[in-house]
Design a protein around this motif. Structure first.
Motif, PDB file in Angstrom:
ATOM      1  N   ARG A  85      75.674  12.392 -91.367  1.00  0.00           N
ATOM      2  CA  ARG A  85      75.840  13.686 -90.947  1.00  0.00           C
ATOM      3  C   ARG A  85      74.601  14.599 -91.290  1.00  0.00           C
ATOM      4  O   ARG A  85      74.155  15.274 -90.867  1.00  0.00           O
ATOM      5  CB  ARG A  85      77.196  14.279 -91.832  1.00  0.00           C
ATOM      6  N   ALA A  86      74.225  14.296 -92.634  1.00  0.00           N
ATOM      7  CA  ALA A  86      72.927  15.075 -93.284  1.00  0.00           C
ATOM      8  C   ALA A  86      71.823  14.368 -92.234  1.00  0.00           C
ATOM      9  O   ALA A  86      70.830  15.503 -92.110  1.00  0.00           O
ATOM     10  CB  ALA A  86      72.825  14.419 -94.687  1.00  0.00           C
ATOM     11  N   ALA A  87      71.642  13.216 -91.884  1.00  0.00           N
ATOM     12  CA  ALA A  87      70.310  13.174 -91.118  1.00  0.00           C
ATOM     13  C   ALA A  87      70.458  13.751 -89.654  1.00  0.00           C
ATOM     14  O   ALA A  87      69.366  14.222 -89.269  1.00  0.00           O
ATOM     15  CB  ALA A  87      70.429  11.473 -90.675  1.00  0.00           C
ATOM     16  N   LYS A  88      71.749  13.889 -89.134  1.00  0.00           N
ATOM     17  CA  LYS A  88      71.836  14.568 -87.834  1.00  0.00           C
ATOM     18  C   LYS A  88      71.601  16.234 -88.176  1.00  0.00           C
ATOM     19  O   LYS A  88      71.272  16.852 -87.272  1.00  0.00           O
ATOM     20  CB  LYS A  88      73.259  14.627 -87.245  1.00  0.00           C
ATOM     21  N   ALA A  89      71.786  16.559 -89.418  1.00  0.00           N
ATOM     22  CA  ALA A  89      71.499  17.815 -89.778  1.00  0.00           C
ATOM     23  C   ALA A  89      70.086  18.103 -90.061  1.00  0.00           C
ATOM     24  O   ALA A  89      69.328  19.465 -90.540  1.00  0.00           O
ATOM     25  CB  ALA A  89      72.352  18.461 -90.944  1.00  0.00           C
ATOM     26  N   GLY A  90      69.160  16.924 -90.010  1.00  0.00           N
ATOM     27  CA  GLY A  90      67.549  17.271 -90.083  1.00  0.00           C
ATOM     28  C   GLY A  90      67.348  16.972 -91.477  1.00  0.00           C
ATOM     29  O   GLY A  90      66.162  17.449 -91.814  1.00  0.00           O
ATOM     30  N   LYS A  91      68.050  16.328 -92.599  1.00  0.00           N
ATOM     31  CA  LYS A  91      67.737  16.542 -93.852  1.00  0.00           C
ATOM     32  C   LYS A  91      67.137  15.166 -94.382  1.00  0.00           C
ATOM     33  O   LYS A  91      67.632  14.076 -93.968  1.00  0.00           O
ATOM     34  CB  LYS A  91      68.993  16.781 -94.768  1.00  0.00           C
ATOM     35  N   ALA A  92      66.302  15.266 -95.072  1.00  0.00           N
ATOM     36  CA  ALA A  92      65.664  14.005 -95.717  1.00  0.00           C
ATOM     37  C   ALA A  92      66.750  13.480 -96.652  1.00  0.00           C
ATOM     38  O   ALA A  92      67.450  14.260 -97.174  1.00  0.00           O
ATOM     39  CB  ALA A  92      64.286  14.213 -96.588  1.00  0.00           C
ATOM     40  N   LEU A  93      66.677  12.110 -96.723  1.00  0.00           N
ATOM     41  CA  LEU A  93      67.583  11.470 -97.563  1.00  0.00           C
ATOM     42  C   LEU A  93      67.304  10.487 -98.882  1.00  0.00           C
ATOM     43  O   LEU A  93      66.143   9.737 -98.317  1.00  0.00           O
ATOM     44  CB  LEU A  93      68.300  10.584 -96.828  1.00  0.00           C
ATOM     45  N   GLY A 117      64.661  10.891 -87.021  1.00  0.00           N
ATOM     46  CA  GLY A 117      63.248  11.068 -87.614  1.00  0.00           C
ATOM     47  C   GLY A 117      62.993  11.737 -88.935  1.00  0.00           C
ATOM     48  O   GLY A 117      61.969  12.295 -89.157  1.00  0.00           O
ATOM     49  N   VAL A 118      63.924  11.715 -89.683  1.00  0.00           N
ATOM     50  CA  VAL A 118      63.956  12.060 -90.928  1.00  0.00           C
ATOM     51  C   VAL A 118      63.319  11.065 -91.901  1.00  0.00           C
ATOM     52  O   VAL A 118      63.538   9.944 -91.930  1.00  0.00           O
ATOM     53  CB  VAL A 118      65.237  12.733 -91.473  1.00  0.00           C
ATOM     54  N   VAL A 119      62.878  11.777 -93.145  1.00  0.00           N
ATOM     55  CA  VAL A 119      62.371  10.935 -94.345  1.00  0.00           C
ATOM     56  C   VAL A 119      63.451  10.336 -94.966  1.00  0.00           C
ATOM     57  O   VAL A 119      64.458  11.059 -95.058  1.00  0.00           O
ATOM     58  CB  VAL A 119      61.561  11.596 -95.364  1.00  0.00           C
ATOM     59  N   SER A 120      63.662   9.120 -95.359  1.00  0.00           N
ATOM     60  CA  SER A 120      64.490   8.426 -96.078  1.00  0.00           C
ATOM     61  C   SER A 120      63.969   7.651 -97.299  1.00  0.00           C
ATOM     62  O   SER A 120      62.732   7.115 -97.028  1.00  0.00           O
ATOM     63  CB  SER A 120      65.489   7.536 -95.245  1.00  0.00           C
ATOM     64  N   GLN A 121      64.395   7.647 -98.607  1.00  0.00           N
ATOM     65  CA  GLN A 121      63.835   6.533 -99.495  1.00  0.00           C
ATOM     66  C   GLN A 121      65.305   6.114-100.533  1.00  0.00           C
ATOM     67  O   GLN A 121      66.281   6.714-100.645  1.00  0.00           O
ATOM     68  CB  GLN A 121      63.094   7.395-100.446  1.00  0.00           C
ATOM     69  N   ARG A 266      57.086  16.083 -98.014  1.00  0.00           N
ATOM     70  CA  ARG A 266      56.163  17.013 -97.556  1.00  0.00           C
ATOM     71  C   ARG A 266      55.380  16.421 -96.277  1.00  0.00           C
ATOM     72  O   ARG A 266      54.884  17.053 -95.519  1.00  0.00           O
ATOM     73  CB  ARG A 266      55.432  17.343 -98.731  1.00  0.00           C
ATOM     74  N   ALA A 267      55.104  15.373 -96.429  1.00  0.00           N
ATOM     75  CA  ALA A 267      54.125  14.430 -95.447  1.00  0.00           C
ATOM     76  C   ALA A 267      55.025  14.205 -94.227  1.00  0.00           C
ATOM     77  O   ALA A 267      54.154  13.944 -93.305  1.00  0.00           O
ATOM     78  CB  ALA A 267      53.528  13.224 -96.044  1.00  0.00           C
ATOM     79  N   GLY A 268      56.344  14.160 -94.310  1.00  0.00           N
ATOM     80  CA  GLY A 268      57.233  13.449 -93.187  1.00  0.00           C
ATOM     81  C   GLY A 268      56.972  12.370 -92.802  1.00  0.00           C
ATOM     82  O   GLY A 268      57.371  12.120 -91.664  1.00  0.00           O
TER      83      GLY A 268
END
Length: 291
Positions: A85-93, A117-121, A266-268
């Motif tokens: 749900r967070a990824a679909k909302a455009g949030k980095a994870l 296309g969100v950042v994940s770590q 920040r770098a995306g």
């Protein structure tokens, strides 16, 4: 590495790991700011948020609205559901290990991250410690014939972490991601893996690596040690190379984790320890389950 504007991070979870690690790390900055906390128990969320002046969100969606990135400190099944749900909302994870409670759930998270296309770590805490990075740097130039490793502790015998999914699933799902990540990185990709034993007591893994090396891994959360024991010893023509966490302060890796996550946001662009890496580790865990 710092960023000009702190990344606003929302925290999902208010359990012992959220209190002891995530909230403290994210609030310490300067690269991040703990913007809000959501948990299924509002009183617990308030306890975590209050020391840092963070807001308490009434719903996950309210949390998403208050932040740029979402950190997870909840059981794997809850993370897998809310991370999608967070990824679909455009949030980095910022994701805990394991990525999900099973391979299908982990794949759903990785797929959602890729589609959005969100950042994940991944929060593979050992990977951010200077001692680990020095070991992996040396291992890259070390010819390994075989290896022995272990991750052992007694946390499942009692205390705050002797609950829920950890007791049900055991060491393979909880400790396995850390050790398999180190072996897969230090020696080379694991091409086959098999496990024996009971993950809720003691499980033994045998891994074959690209290039022919063989490694073994012992995992248990049910041995009464005075402290956690994590060791990886590589053997080869040049002798041995040992990684041992017994003398390190694990909190030294937290500022590195925080800074690298903020820089990625920040770098995306995600780094190597992204959701796809989490899925790779989950695939190994699934393959290693004793029959």
């Amino acid at each position: 590495m710092s960023t000009t504007t702190p990344v606003e991070v929302g925290l999902v979870g208010a359990g012992p790991w959220a209190r002891a690690m995530h909230a403290r790390m994210l609030a310490a900055g300067p690269e991040t700011r703990l913007a809000a906390v959501w948990a299924r128990r509002p009183d617990a969320a308030r306890e975590v948020a209050a020391p840092y002046g963070a807001a308490v969100a009434g719903t996950p969606e309210e949390l998403f609205d208050r932040c740029e990135a979402v950190a997870f400190a909840v059981p794997p099944a809850v993370q897998a559901e809310l991370a999608v749900r967070a990824a679909k909302a455009g949030k980095a994870l910022l994701l805990e290990k394991p990525l999900g409670p099973d391979l299908a759930a982990a794949r759903a998270v990785a797929d959602a991250v890729a589609a959005a296309g969100v950042v994940s770590q991944m929060v593979l805490t050992k990977r951010y410690h200077p001692a680990t990075r020095e070991f992996l740097r040396r291992a890259a130039g070390f010819e390994t014939t075989g290896a022995r490793s272990c991750y052992l502790h007694g946390a499942f015998l009692g205390g705050e972490f002797a609950t829920g999914w950890r007791l049900q699933e055991g060491a393979l799902l909880d400790l396995g991601p850390h050790l398999l990540d180190l072996l897969d990185t230090a020696i080379g990709p694991i091409v086959s893996i098999r496990g024996t034993g009971d993950p809720r007591r003691w499980v033994e893994l045998t891994c074959e690596h690209a290039g022919g090396a063989v490694s073994q891994a012992s995992l248990s959360g049910c041995v009464p040690l005075t402290g956690a024991r994590t060791q990886v010893e590589l053997f080869g023509p040049a002798g041995t190379l040992l990684y041992d966490t017994s003398g390190i302060d694990h909190e030294q890796g937290w500022p590195v984790l925080r800074a690298e996550f903020a820089a990625a946001v920040r770098a995306g662009r995600s780094g190597e320890l992204d959701a796809a890496r989490g899925l790779r580790l989950q695939e190994l865990i699934e393959a290693a389950r004793p029959s």
